[in-house]
Scaffold this motif. Sequence first.
Motif, PDB file in Angstrom:
ATOM      1  N   LYS A  91     -35.436  43.316 -18.344  1.00  0.00           N
ATOM      2  CA  LYS A  91     -35.079  44.617 -18.916  1.00  0.00           C
ATOM      3  C   LYS A  91     -33.570  44.815 -18.804  1.00  0.00           C
ATOM      4  O   LYS A  91     -33.005  44.724 -17.726  1.00  0.00           O
ATOM      5  N   SER A  92     -32.938  45.083 -19.924  1.00  0.00           N
ATOM      6  CA  SER A  92     -31.509  45.416 -19.899  1.00  0.00           C
ATOM      7  C   SER A  92     -31.334  46.806 -19.318  1.00  0.00           C
ATOM      8  O   SER A  92     -32.169  47.684 -19.526  1.00  0.00           O
TER       9      SER A  92
ATOM     10  N   THR B  88     -28.569  50.102 -18.884  1.00  0.00           N
ATOM     11  CA  THR B  88     -27.343  50.696 -19.411  1.00  0.00           C
ATOM     12  C   THR B  88     -26.379  50.940 -18.257  1.00  0.00           C
ATOM     13  O   THR B  88     -26.784  51.000 -17.091  1.00  0.00           O
TER      14      THR B  88
ATOM     15  N   ARG C 150     -29.919  50.334 -29.983  1.00  0.00           N
ATOM     16  CA  ARG C 150     -30.939  51.211 -29.407  1.00  0.00           C
ATOM     17  C   ARG C 150     -31.499  50.680 -28.086  1.00  0.00           C
ATOM     18  O   ARG C 150     -31.657  51.411 -27.135  1.00  0.00           O
ATOM     19  N   ASN C 151     -31.824  49.419 -28.023  1.00  0.00           N
ATOM     20  CA  ASN C 151     -32.371  48.825 -26.795  1.00  0.00           C
ATOM     21  C   ASN C 151     -31.325  47.993 -26.065  1.00  0.00           C
ATOM     22  O   ASN C 151     -31.668  47.102 -25.302  1.00  0.00           O
TER      23      ASN C 151
END
Length: 155
Positions: free
Chosen positions: A23-24, A26, A60-61
């Motif tokens: 999972k990236s 932010t 977005r992701n």
Amino acid sequence: MGLSSRSAVAIHALTMLARWGEKSLTSAEIADSLESNPVLVRRILGSLRDAGLVWSTEGRNGGWSLARAPREITLHDAYSAVEAGPILSRHAHPPSAECEVGRHIQGLLEVEFRDAERAMEERLGRTTIAHLLRQVLERERELALPDRPPAPAGA
């Protein structure tokens, strides 16, 4: 240059990215964990990207991810990606050559400081992000254990 908190922020960010794996994250998510500013985190992540330790995607992701396996990233890698110059500050200007201490202290301190910096680099090179993540998860499991009654005396 002296000591700063950049390496601690970098190691924290790398450990978070390792924790969440595929999972990236932010910069805002990482900043929340640090209780810091996302702009500061983005600057640190940019240096880590330049060193090949993380990569980012936009959109977005989008977010930040590790570019290498956590077991392949040492604390020294993180440190050297974000810190410039020597660890220990040297004299800002030459001491007096008229003083017996001033004449010799720079050379003596240079040897001591260089040896100390090498020792720190070697130590940080032995610890990986994977190792730190294991410790974080172990400590988290310990917190989740239910309280146990004390062992009976003599047990």
